[in-house]
Design a protein around this motif. Sequence first.
Motif, PDB file in Angstrom:
ATOM      1  N   GLN A  77      14.487  23.233  15.291  1.00 38.28           N
ATOM      2  CA  GLN A  77      15.924  23.389  15.482  1.00 38.28           C
ATOM      3  C   GLN A  77      16.693  23.196  14.182  1.00 38.28           C
ATOM      4  O   GLN A  77      17.591  23.974  13.859  1.00 38.28           O
ATOM      5  N   ALA A  78      16.370  22.146  13.432  1.00 41.93           N
ATOM      6  CA  ALA A  78      17.156  21.790  12.261  1.00 41.93           C
ATOM      7  C   ALA A  78      17.213  22.921  11.250  1.00 41.93           C
ATOM      8  O   ALA A  78      18.297  23.289  10.769  1.00 41.93           O
ATOM      9  N   ALA A  79      16.066  23.478  10.905  1.00 38.71           N
ATOM     10  CA  ALA A  79      16.036  24.538   9.894  1.00 38.71           C
ATOM     11  C   ALA A  79      16.787  25.781  10.372  1.00 38.71           C
ATOM     12  O   ALA A  79      17.524  26.410   9.600  1.00 38.71           O
ATOM     13  N   LEU A  80      16.624  26.140  11.640  1.00 39.06           N
ATOM     14  CA  LEU A  80      17.309  27.322  12.163  1.00 39.06           C
ATOM     15  C   LEU A  80      18.806  27.082  12.285  1.00 39.06           C
ATOM     16  O   LEU A  80      19.609  27.998  12.076  1.00 39.06           O
ATOM     17  N   ALA A  81      19.193  25.857  12.602  1.00 37.94           N
ATOM     18  CA  ALA A  81      20.622  25.543  12.689  1.00 37.94           C
ATOM     19  C   ALA A  81      21.301  25.695  11.330  1.00 37.94           C
ATOM     20  O   ALA A  81      22.421  26.201  11.237  1.00 37.94           O
ATOM     21  N   VAL A  82      20.623  25.265  10.274  1.00 37.07           N
ATOM     22  CA  VAL A  82      21.173  25.431   8.922  1.00 37.07           C
ATOM     23  C   VAL A  82      21.356  26.916   8.615  1.00 37.07           C
ATOM     24  O   VAL A  82      22.395  27.336   8.080  1.00 37.07           O
ATOM     25  N   ARG A  83      20.357  27.735   8.947  1.00 44.31           N
ATOM     26  CA  ARG A  83      20.447  29.175   8.701  1.00 44.31           C
ATOM     27  C   ARG A  83      21.567  29.809   9.518  1.00 44.31           C
ATOM     28  O   ARG A  83      22.313  30.668   9.030  1.00 44.31           O
ATOM     29  N   ASP A 109      25.840  18.976   7.060  1.00 44.58           N
ATOM     30  CA  ASP A 109      26.459  19.510   5.843  1.00 44.58           C
ATOM     31  C   ASP A 109      26.649  21.020   5.930  1.00 44.58           C
ATOM     32  O   ASP A 109      27.666  21.559   5.466  1.00 44.58           O
ATOM     33  N   ALA A 110      25.670  21.716   6.530  1.00 42.58           N
ATOM     34  CA  ALA A 110      25.782  23.170   6.682  1.00 42.58           C
ATOM     35  C   ALA A 110      26.952  23.532   7.585  1.00 42.58           C
ATOM     36  O   ALA A 110      27.688  24.500   7.331  1.00 42.58           O
ATOM     37  N   VAL A 111      27.133  22.767   8.652  1.00 41.39           N
ATOM     38  CA  VAL A 111      28.256  22.988   9.562  1.00 41.39           C
ATOM     39  C   VAL A 111      29.580  22.795   8.829  1.00 41.39           C
ATOM     40  O   VAL A 111      30.516  23.593   8.967  1.00 41.39           O
ATOM     41  N   GLN A 112      29.657  21.733   8.037  1.00 42.67           N
ATOM     42  CA  GLN A 112      30.895  21.454   7.307  1.00 42.67           C
ATOM     43  C   GLN A 112      31.196  22.547   6.274  1.00 42.67           C
ATOM     44  O   GLN A 112      32.336  23.005   6.163  1.00 42.67           O
ATOM     45  N   ARG A 113      30.164  22.965   5.534  1.00 43.60           N
ATOM     46  CA  ARG A 113      30.373  24.005   4.524  1.00 43.60           C
ATOM     47  C   ARG A 113      30.859  25.305   5.145  1.00 43.60           C
ATOM     48  O   ARG A 113      31.740  25.981   4.605  1.00 43.60           O
ATOM     49  N   ALA A 114      30.270  25.668   6.270  1.00 44.41           N
ATOM     50  CA  ALA A 114      30.584  26.951   6.894  1.00 44.41           C
ATOM     51  C   ALA A 114      31.875  26.902   7.715  1.00 44.41           C
ATOM     52  O   ALA A 114      32.437  27.956   8.047  1.00 44.41           O
TER      53      ALA A 114
END
Length: 298
Positions: A77-83, A109-114
Amino acid sequence: MTTTLRIGLLGTGPWARRVHAPALAAHPGVTLTGVWGRRPDAAAALAQAHDTRSYATPDELFAATDAVAVALPPSVQAALAVRAAAAGRHLLLDKPVATSTTEARAVADAVQRAGVASVVFFTARFGVAEGAWIAEQAAAGGWFTAHADWLGSVFAAGSDSPYAASPWRREKGALWDVGPHALSVLLPVLGDVETASVTAARGPADTVLLALRHAGGAASSATLSLTAPGPAAGVQVTLRGTAGTTTLPRRTDGPGPAYERAIDALLTSVRTGEPHPCDARFGLRVTEILAAAESALG
């Protein structure tokens, strides 16, 4: 965002078949645009059952959606969520977000950036009766101690649970499977946990005993297991404080209605731009606390 939110589903296991796919397909604010799974035949079968299509790769599914729902082991899940976040897709995640703080932080962090919306699904937190009780006790305050028993029999002798075949649950045990549920109740009521004070001890099989000190001074404990004998299995959370004693109400329905409320929460967050209390950052905090407990176990 289109009139309805286009959501793709990642995962084809028992949880995806039992909860995620039916709720997404039936929700009036959502269009289930497709399914991707690590087993293409299972993805095709699940897609056909809900009148949608399967995708050969996660990225193809991302391209056809506004958001993704995830029903996969946490490390996957984690890696796909970042993508997905990097592709601008909102996230409806499952607990735990990850089983390492590095992976969980990467998701947050990926959620915040996007700038995308995120919701992590905890069955108790989104249950109708349980959610109302949690909100009521958080507003009341004055709690001195709490204890949670979250005892499953997934791996007990004679178990016929469909989740007994889950490699990640067998490897990580109750701490990581039902521990997030206990924290999802304790944290909003008692406040954040002082990570350095987290202690844990092993019980029978995968059973773990947790002791937590909360930022406001309250103390809580939890007994977590996936190997409890069937007659001993169950969930109970008791709070004690200035108002007396109160206990988490028992769930009267399955996880489907709770997941529908999680979908509602994502839709609201997408529409308003306001983060939900159970977002990826909260998922990170849960992972940090559980990682501290795992470290205390040695």
